[in-house]
Design a protein around this motif. Structure first.
Motif, PDB file in Angstrom:
ATOM      1  N   PHE A  82       4.254  13.186  28.722  1.00 12.62           N
ATOM      2  CA  PHE A  82       5.396  14.066  28.456  1.00 12.62           C
ATOM      3  C   PHE A  82       6.585  13.569  29.257  1.00 12.62           C
ATOM      4  N   ARG A  83       7.635  13.196  28.575  1.00 11.59           N
ATOM      5  CA  ARG A  83       8.834  12.770  29.311  1.00 11.59           C
ATOM      6  C   ARG A  83      10.073  12.848  28.428  1.00 11.59           C
ATOM      7  N   ILE A  84      11.178  13.049  29.126  1.00  2.00           N
ATOM      8  CA  ILE A  84      12.491  13.117  28.481  1.00  2.00           C
ATOM      9  C   ILE A  84      13.376  12.082  29.179  1.00  2.00           C
ATOM     10  N   PHE A  88      19.067  13.267  29.033  1.00  2.00           N
ATOM     11  CA  PHE A  88      18.795  14.379  28.114  1.00  2.00           C
ATOM     12  C   PHE A  88      17.953  15.483  28.765  1.00  2.00           C
ATOM     13  N   ARG A  89      17.768  15.384  30.086  1.00  2.00           N
ATOM     14  CA  ARG A  89      17.002  16.430  30.781  1.00  2.00           C
ATOM     15  C   ARG A  89      17.864  17.669  31.016  1.00  2.00           C
ATOM     16  N   ASN A  90      17.196  18.795  31.227  1.00  2.00           N
ATOM     17  CA  ASN A  90      17.854  20.085  31.508  1.00  2.00           C
ATOM     18  C   ASN A  90      18.686  20.610  30.350  1.00  2.00           C
ATOM     19  N   PHE A  91      18.285  20.238  29.124  1.00  2.23           N
ATOM     20  CA  PHE A  91      18.892  20.818  27.918  1.00  2.23           C
ATOM     21  C   PHE A  91      17.879  21.662  27.147  1.00  2.23           C
ATOM     22  N   GLY A  92      16.682  21.818  27.722  1.00  2.00           N
ATOM     23  CA  GLY A  92      15.669  22.614  27.024  1.00  2.00           C
ATOM     24  C   GLY A  92      14.793  21.812  26.078  1.00  2.00           C
ATOM     25  N   ILE A  93      14.973  20.483  26.036  1.00  2.00           N
ATOM     26  CA  ILE A  93      14.188  19.675  25.088  1.00  2.00           C
ATOM     27  C   ILE A  93      12.716  19.639  25.520  1.00  2.00           C
ATOM     28  N   GLY A  94      12.487  19.504  26.839  1.00  2.00           N
ATOM     29  CA  GLY A  94      11.115  19.497  27.332  1.00  2.00           C
ATOM     30  C   GLY A  94      10.400  20.802  26.990  1.00  2.00           C
ATOM     31  N   THR A  95      11.092  21.902  27.163  1.00  2.85           N
ATOM     32  CA  THR A  95      10.507  23.210  26.828  1.00  2.85           C
ATOM     33  C   THR A  95      10.120  23.250  25.349  1.00  2.85           C
ATOM     34  N   ALA A 116      -1.645  17.864  33.596  1.00  3.90           N
ATOM     35  CA  ALA A 116      -1.716  17.369  34.976  1.00  3.90           C
ATOM     36  C   ALA A 116      -0.318  17.006  35.430  1.00  3.90           C
ATOM     37  N   VAL A 117      -0.018  17.305  36.687  1.00  3.73           N
ATOM     38  CA  VAL A 117       1.297  16.953  37.217  1.00  3.73           C
ATOM     39  C   VAL A 117       1.131  16.335  38.602  1.00  3.73           C
ATOM     40  N   ALA A 118       1.827  15.236  38.825  1.00  9.48           N
ATOM     41  CA  ALA A 118       1.751  14.573  40.124  1.00  9.48           C
ATOM     42  C   ALA A 118       2.153  15.564  41.213  1.00  9.48           C
ATOM     43  N   GLN A 120       3.799  15.401  43.849  1.00  9.31           N
ATOM     44  CA  GLN A 120       5.191  15.415  44.347  1.00  9.31           C
ATOM     45  C   GLN A 120       6.208  15.761  43.259  1.00  9.31           C
ATOM     46  N   ASN A 121       5.742  15.982  42.031  1.00  9.30           N
ATOM     47  CA  ASN A 121       6.673  16.238  40.926  1.00  9.30           C
ATOM     48  C   ASN A 121       6.978  17.742  40.829  1.00  9.30           C
ATOM     49  N   ARG A 122       7.831  18.193  41.753  1.00 13.84           N
ATOM     50  CA  ARG A 122       8.103  19.633  41.848  1.00 13.84           C
ATOM     51  C   ARG A 122       8.828  20.168  40.615  1.00 13.84           C
ATOM     52  N   ALA A 123       9.727  19.334  40.057  1.00 11.15           N
ATOM     53  CA  ALA A 123      10.528  19.817  38.916  1.00 11.15           C
ATOM     54  C   ALA A 123       9.634  20.092  37.719  1.00 11.15           C
ATOM     55  N   ALA A 124       8.706  19.168  37.449  1.00 11.51           N
ATOM     56  CA  ALA A 124       7.830  19.377  36.296  1.00 11.51           C
ATOM     57  C   ALA A 124       6.909  20.569  36.544  1.00 11.51           C
ATOM     58  N   ARG A 125       6.397  20.680  37.766  1.00 11.00           N
ATOM     59  CA  ARG A 125       5.491  21.804  38.061  1.00 11.00           C
ATOM     60  C   ARG A 125       6.229  23.144  37.878  1.00 11.00           C
ATOM     61  N   ARG A 126       7.483  23.187  38.343  1.00  8.76           N
ATOM     62  CA  ARG A 126       8.268  24.431  38.200  1.00  8.76           C
ATOM     63  C   ARG A 126       8.429  24.778  36.719  1.00  8.76           C
ATOM     64  N   LEU A 127       8.703  23.753  35.920  1.00  9.09           N
ATOM     65  CA  LEU A 127       8.864  23.991  34.481  1.00  9.09           C
ATOM     66  C   LEU A 127       7.571  24.555  33.883  1.00  9.09           C
ATOM     67  N   TYR A 128       6.430  23.936  34.217  1.00 10.56           N
ATOM     68  CA  TYR A 128       5.171  24.416  33.644  1.00 10.56           C
ATOM     69  C   TYR A 128       4.890  25.848  34.090  1.00 10.56           C
ATOM     70  N   GLU A 129       5.149  26.132  35.368  1.00 15.20           N
ATOM     71  CA  GLU A 129       4.854  27.487  35.851  1.00 15.20           C
ATOM     72  C   GLU A 129       5.767  28.497  35.162  1.00 15.20           C
ATOM     73  N   ARG A 130       7.010  28.101  34.933  1.00 16.79           N
ATOM     74  CA  ARG A 130       7.923  29.000  34.225  1.00 16.79           C
ATOM     75  C   ARG A 130       7.414  29.267  32.802  1.00 16.79           C
ATOM     76  N   LEU A 131       6.716  28.268  32.234  1.00 16.24           N
ATOM     77  CA  LEU A 131       6.208  28.414  30.871  1.00 16.24           C
ATOM     78  C   LEU A 131       4.814  29.054  30.839  1.00 16.24           C
TER      79      LEU A 131
HETATM   80  C1  LIG Z   1       9.616  17.212  33.202  1.00 17.58           C
HETATM   81  C2  LIG Z   1      10.571  16.894  32.048  1.00 17.58           C
HETATM   82  C3  LIG Z   1       9.770  16.370  30.860  1.00 17.58           C
HETATM   83  C4  LIG Z   1      11.309  18.201  31.673  1.00 17.58           C
HETATM   84  O1  LIG Z   1      12.113  17.952  30.537  1.00 17.58           O
HETATM   85  P1  LIG Z   1      13.510  18.728  30.307  1.00 17.58           P
HETATM   86  O2  LIG Z   1      13.942  18.451  28.922  1.00 17.58           O
HETATM   87  O3  LIG Z   1      14.445  18.432  31.408  1.00 17.58           O
HETATM   88  O4  LIG Z   1      13.005  20.246  30.419  1.00 17.58           O
HETATM   89  P2  LIG Z   1      13.882  21.562  30.137  1.00 17.58           P
HETATM   90  O5  LIG Z   1      15.297  21.194  29.928  1.00 17.58           O
HETATM   91  O6  LIG Z   1      13.196  22.323  29.083  1.00 17.58           O
HETATM   92  O7  LIG Z   1      13.687  22.345  31.489  1.00 17.58           O
HETATM   93  C5  LIG Z   1      14.154  21.798  32.730  1.00 17.58           C
HETATM   94  C6  LIG Z   1      15.036  22.775  33.439  1.00 17.58           C
HETATM   95  O8  LIG Z   1      16.248  22.918  32.707  1.00 17.58           O
HETATM   96  C7  LIG Z   1      16.498  24.295  32.448  1.00 17.58           C
HETATM   97  N1  LIG Z   1      17.107  24.398  31.111  1.00 17.58           N
HETATM   98  C8  LIG Z   1      16.479  24.568  29.942  1.00 17.58           C
HETATM   99  N2  LIG Z   1      17.362  24.654  28.942  1.00 17.58           N
HETATM  100  C9  LIG Z   1      18.592  24.510  29.502  1.00 17.58           C
HETATM  101  C10 LIG Z   1      19.897  24.485  28.989  1.00 17.58           C
HETATM  102  N3  LIG Z   1      20.140  24.633  27.683  1.00 17.58           N
HETATM  103  N4  LIG Z   1      20.905  24.284  29.849  1.00 17.58           N
HETATM  104  C11 LIG Z   1      20.672  24.121  31.177  1.00 17.58           C
HETATM  105  N5  LIG Z   1      19.437  24.135  31.724  1.00 17.58           N
HETATM  106  C12 LIG Z   1      18.411  24.333  30.895  1.00 17.58           C
HETATM  107  C13 LIG Z   1      15.153  24.932  32.472  1.00 17.58           C
HETATM  108  O9  LIG Z   1      15.263  26.298  32.799  1.00 17.58           O
HETATM  109  C14 LIG Z   1      14.446  24.136  33.543  1.00 17.58           C
HETATM  110  O10 LIG Z   1      14.762  24.669  34.801  1.00 17.58           O
HETATM  111  P3  LIG Z   1      13.760  24.568  36.028  1.00 17.58           P
HETATM  112  O11 LIG Z   1      13.857  23.132  36.505  1.00 17.58           O
HETATM  113  O12 LIG Z   1      14.267  25.520  37.010  1.00 17.58           O
HETATM  114  O13 LIG Z   1      12.381  24.882  35.520  1.00 17.58           O
HETATM  115  C15 LIG Z   1      11.653  15.848  32.472  1.00 17.58           C
HETATM  116  O14 LIG Z   1      12.271  16.267  33.660  1.00 17.58           O
HETATM  117  C16 LIG Z   1      11.069  14.447  32.697  1.00 17.58           C
HETATM  118  O15 LIG Z   1      10.960  13.661  31.762  1.00 17.58           O
HETATM  119  N6  LIG Z   1      10.732  14.131  33.946  1.00 17.58           N
HETATM  120  C17 LIG Z   1      10.186  12.812  34.282  1.00 17.58           C
HETATM  121  C18 LIG Z   1       8.809  12.625  33.687  1.00 17.58           C
HETATM  122  C19 LIG Z   1       7.907  13.740  34.077  1.00 17.58           C
HETATM  123  O16 LIG Z   1       7.945  14.218  35.206  1.00 17.58           O
HETATM  124  N7  LIG Z   1       7.078  14.162  33.126  1.00 17.58           N
HETATM  125  C20 LIG Z   1       6.100  15.196  33.366  1.00 17.58           C
HETATM  126  C21 LIG Z   1       4.856  14.570  33.827  1.00 17.58           C
HETATM  127  S1  LIG Z   1       3.671  15.810  34.228  1.00 17.58           S
END
Ligand SMILES: CC(C)(COP(=O)(O)OP(=O)(O)OC[C@H]1O[C@@H](n2cnc3c(N)ncnc32)[C@H](O)[C@@H]1OP(=O)(O)O)[C@@H](O)C(=O)NCCC(=O)NCCS
Length: 166
Positions: A82-84, A88-95, A116-118, A120-131
């Motif tokens: 799973f990766r973005i 393009f991160r923080n636009f809700g695409i990962g969700t 599974a999440v590494a 040290q990968n706090r951002a991904a863990r936070r996202l999963y917990e929020r979901l």
């Molecule tokens: C983890 C990952 C896949 C998340 O993807 P993403 O598209 O950024 O995820 P989202 O945008 O849905 O959510 C990320 C954050 O943005 C916020 N967000 C969601 N939609 C948003 C929007 N429209 N505008 C602003 N922020 C938004 C979410 O609330 C979330 O906040 P949080 O960090 O407090 O939980 C991405 O960061 C990534 O590729 N990381 C590197 C690889 C990785 O770690 N993969 C996971 C391995 S386990």
């Protein structure tokens, strides 16, 4: 900010080069080829997110677990790869990709998703917990793969295992 127009669809054979992200993930070429073969066999589902015709994200779902100790017989599916792309991160695409993965698991009668999440990968863990995912175990994260040069590589990345009832 104007919302991005995002298109989520199953990955196709000819998407494989794009999943290498310009070389950053070339080492996983054989893994991705195998994942595509398993998708054709119904053992996985692979999805990509596109923005303006560019693949900006991916998520793989595995229906058949190769780690029986994680399968509690309540039909568990596994979310992986799973990766973005960073811009393009923080636009809700990962969700959206996680929701897509969960939908396909539910449609197939699975009752639980594991990811599974590494550690040290706090951002991904936070996202999963929020979901709605919760940590249930720690794992040494030791695995191996054959890279694009045919060399066996070992990975050691301690991780947390999270699960969610679907
Ligand atoms: C983890 C990952 C896949 C998340 O993807 P993403 O598209 O950024 O995820 P989202 O945008 O849905 O959510 C990320 C954050 O943005 C916020 N967000 C969601 N939609 C948003 C929007 N429209 N505008 C602003 N922020 C938004 C979410 O609330 C979330 O906040 P949080 O960090 O407090 O939980 C991405 O960061 C990534 O590729 N990381 C590197 C690889 C990785 O770690 N993969 C996971 C391995 S386990």
């Amino acid at each position: 900010m104007k919302a991005l127009e995002v298109f989520i669809r199953p990955a196709q054979e000819d998407d494989l080069p794009a999943l290498e992200w310009g070389g950053e993930y070339r080492r996983y070429r054989r893994l991705y080829q195998r994942a595509m073969r398993e998708a054709h066999q119904g053992r996985r589902a692979l999805f990509v997110a596109e923005v303006g015709g560019e693949i900006v994200g991916q998520i793989f779902v595995q229906f058949v677990c190769n780690r029986p100790e994680l399968n509690d017989k309540s039909s568990t599916g596994y979310i992986q790869s799973f990766r973005i792309k960073p811009p393009f991160r923080n636009f809700g695409i990962g969700t959206r990709l996680i929701h897509q993965a969960e939908d396909v698991l539910r449609e197939r009668g699975f009752h639980q998703a594991i990811i599974a999440v590494a550690q040290q990968n706090r951002a991904a863990r936070r996202l999963y917990e929020r979901l709605g995912y919760t940590v249930f175990a720690e794992d040494p994260g030791q695995w191996s793969y054959v890279d694009d040069h045919g060399q066996l590589k070992y990975v050691s990345e301690p991780n947390y295992l999270l699960r969610k009832q679907l």
